[in-house]
Design a protein around this motif. Sequence first.
Motif, mmCIF file in Angstrom:
data_model
loop_
_atom_site.group_PDB
_atom_site.id
_atom_site.type_symbol
_atom_site.label_atom_id
_atom_site.label_comp_id
_atom_site.label_asym_id
_atom_site.label_seq_id
_atom_site.Cartn_x
_atom_site.Cartn_y
_atom_site.Cartn_z
ATOM 1 N N ARG A 21 0.830 -1.220 0.000
ATOM 2 C CA ARG A 21 0.000 0.000 0.000
ATOM 3 C C ARG A 21 0.860 1.264 0.000
ATOM 4 O O ARG A 21 0.506 2.263 -0.624
ATOM 5 N N SER A 22 2.010 1.204 0.702
ATOM 6 C CA SER A 22 2.924 2.354 0.695
ATOM 7 C C SER A 22 3.702 2.428 -0.619
ATOM 8 O O SER A 22 4.033 3.517 -1.084
ATOM 9 N N MET A 23 4.000 1.272 -1.216
ATOM 10 C CA MET A 23 4.677 1.262 -2.515
ATOM 11 C C MET A 23 3.858 1.982 -3.581
ATOM 12 O O MET A 23 4.401 2.676 -4.445
ATOM 13 N N LEU A 24 2.531 1.818 -3.521
ATOM 14 C CA LEU A 24 1.641 2.455 -4.492
ATOM 15 C C LEU A 24 1.276 3.881 -4.115
ATOM 16 O O LEU A 24 0.507 4.535 -4.823
ATOM 17 N N ALA A 25 1.805 4.361 -2.976
ATOM 18 C CA ALA A 25 1.529 5.717 -2.471
ATOM 19 C C ALA A 25 0.060 5.905 -2.112
ATOM 20 O O ALA A 25 -0.459 7.026 -2.127
ATOM 21 N N PHE A 26 -0.611 4.804 -1.766
ATOM 22 C CA PHE A 26 -1.998 4.894 -1.323
ATOM 23 C C PHE A 26 -2.104 5.147 0.180
ATOM 24 O O PHE A 26 -3.120 5.659 0.648
ATOM 25 N N HIS A 27 -1.067 4.768 0.920
ATOM 26 C CA HIS A 27 -1.113 4.913 2.374
ATOM 27 C C HIS A 27 0.265 5.230 2.934
ATOM 28 O O HIS A 27 1.290 4.782 2.404
ATOM 29 N N TRP A 28 0.249 6.002 4.021
ATOM 30 C CA TRP A 28 1.456 6.234 4.795
ATOM 31 C C TRP A 28 1.749 4.980 5.629
ATOM 32 O O TRP A 28 0.853 4.166 5.872
ATOM 33 N N VAL A 29 2.967 4.853 6.081
ATOM 34 C CA VAL A 29 3.345 3.691 6.889
ATOM 35 C C VAL A 29 2.500 3.610 8.158
ATOM 36 O O VAL A 29 2.075 2.534 8.576
ATOM 37 N N SER A 30 2.214 4.751 8.768
ATOM 38 C CA SER A 30 1.416 4.763 10.000
ATOM 39 C C SER A 30 -0.028 4.338 9.742
ATOM 40 O O SER A 30 -0.693 3.822 10.647
ATOM 41 N N ASP A 31 -0.530 4.538 8.525
ATOM 42 C CA ASP A 31 -1.897 4.114 8.195
ATOM 43 C C ASP A 31 -2.025 2.599 8.305
ATOM 44 O O ASP A 31 -2.970 2.076 8.901
ATOM 45 N N THR A 32 -1.085 1.896 7.680
ATOM 46 C CA THR A 32 -1.134 0.438 7.682
ATOM 47 C C THR A 32 -0.802 -0.124 9.064
ATOM 48 O O THR A 32 -1.389 -1.121 9.486
ATOM 49 N N ALA A 33 0.118 0.544 9.775
ATOM 50 C CA ALA A 33 0.428 0.106 11.140
ATOM 51 C C ALA A 33 -0.802 0.261 12.035
ATOM 52 O O ALA A 33 -1.087 -0.601 12.878
ATOM 53 N N GLY A 34 -1.559 1.330 11.833
ATOM 54 C CA GLY A 34 -2.782 1.532 12.599
ATOM 55 C C GLY A 34 -3.807 0.442 12.335
ATOM 56 O O GLY A 34 -4.473 -0.033 13.265
ATOM 57 N N SER A 35 -3.929 0.003 11.082
ATOM 58 C CA SER A 35 -4.858 -1.082 10.753
ATOM 59 C C SER A 35 -4.468 -2.381 11.436
ATOM 60 O O SER A 35 -5.321 -3.129 11.925
ATOM 61 N N ILE A 36 -3.178 -2.661 11.466
ATOM 62 C CA ILE A 36 -2.699 -3.884 12.118
ATOM 63 C C ILE A 36 -3.001 -3.852 13.611
ATOM 64 O O ILE A 36 -3.453 -4.842 14.198
ATOM 65 N N ILE A 37 -2.786 -2.711 14.246
ATOM 66 C CA ILE A 37 -3.063 -2.573 15.677
ATOM 67 C C ILE A 37 -4.553 -2.736 15.962
ATOM 68 O O ILE A 37 -4.949 -3.416 16.920
ATOM 69 N N ILE A 38 -5.395 -2.135 15.126
ATOM 70 C CA ILE A 38 -6.850 -2.279 15.297
ATOM 71 C C ILE A 38 -7.253 -3.738 15.153
ATOM 72 O O ILE A 38 -8.074 -4.255 15.924
ATOM 73 N N GLY A 39 -6.671 -4.424 14.167
ATOM 74 C CA GLY A 39 -6.987 -5.833 13.962
ATOM 75 C C GLY A 39 -6.585 -6.696 15.136
ATOM 76 O O GLY A 39 -7.336 -7.595 15.557
ATOM 77 N N ILE A 40 -5.401 -6.436 15.685
ATOM 78 C CA ILE A 40 -4.940 -7.189 16.855
ATOM 79 C C ILE A 40 -5.879 -6.964 18.037
ATOM 80 O O ILE A 40 -6.247 -7.900 18.756
#
Length: 333
Positions: free
Chosen positions: A218-237
Amino acid sequence: MRTKPLILFLIRDKNNDKNKRLGQNSMIFIRLFPAFLFVLGGLSVYDQEWSLWLHQRDFRPFSQWFDQSLLNGQGFGGADLPIFLGLGSALLYAFSLFKPFEKFRSHSWMAYLPALLILTAVTTHALKISIGRARPYDVWSGKESYSDWFQFGSHWIGEGLFSGSFTSGHTAATITFLGVGCYLYNHRAVRERLLYHLGALLVVILAFAYMIAMAVSRSMLAFHWVSDTAGSIIIGIAWSYVLYFHVFRIHEQQLFYHKHQRTAVLPKIWEVLLVGHLLGLIACLTMLVMATRAVWTQQQFLSLLAIPASLLSWWFIKKLRLLNAQVQYEFSA
C-alpha cells in the motif's frame, strides 16, 4: 441482577484457573497496547520519509497483485483470500442457525472470523471518515496538505470515506488470517500438544507476514502512509483479542466443553446481536469524534452530534452487558 462487563475484565476468584488465565491474557494485552500506540506515535517522525522510500522501490507485480481484487473486477488479488475466508465462515455460521446443523455451531468459531473482518473494516472506515487524512499521492502532488495520523486531515466526512488515508482498508481485510492463528493458538486442544501448538504459532507468524506484505504494498503504491497500515494492524490485533476473550468468550466456551463434555447453550443469533450492538457503538463513537472535529473547525451545528452520540453509546453498552449476562450463568456452571 448484576451483569459482567463485556470488554473490561473483572478479576473475581484468584484461585479459579479460568479467571487466572483470562486475567493473564488481559494484563498482557493491557501492557502491550500502550506499546503499540507508542510505536505508532514514533512512526509519525519518519512517516513521510519511510513512505517515500517504499514508493521509490515499488515492485509493480508485487504491489499490483495485493491491490487488485475480484470484487473490483480486476482479477484475483491479495485482498481476496482473507475476505473469502471471512465470507465462507459467515455462510457456515448461517447454516449452523438451522436445527439440522446446530451441532456445528460449537464455540462460536464460525462467527468469530466474519465478526473480526466486519468490525475491523468498519472501525477502519470510521477512522477514514472522522480523521480525513490525505493520501501520499495527493500530498506529494501538492493537491492536499500533509497531516499526522493523530490530526484531523484536509478531507471532510464525504471525502474521507473514499479518499481518507488513515487507516488502510486493504490491510484491515487481512485480519482474518490472524484470526485463524489466534483461534488455533489459544485452543485448549492445540495448547496441550506441543507439535500442534508450534503449528499454530507458525500460522500466527505467517498471518503477520501477510499483513506486513499487504502494508508494504500500500505504501509502494503511495496509497497509504506507513502509519496508516500500522494503525490497521493494531486495530486488527485489538479486535481479535477482544472478540476472542471478552465478546464471544471462546476460551470460556472451550473450558465449559472440557468440564461438561457438551457445548454451552447459547441464545439464538447471540453472536449476531453482539456484533450488531458493537457496530452501533462504533457508529456512536464515530459521531463523537466528528462532533469533536466540528468544535475544532467551529461548525457548531455538527458539534450537537455529541449529545445523541453519548446517549446512544450508553444504551449500546448497557445492551451489550445484558447480552453478555445471558450466558454468564451457563459458563459459570
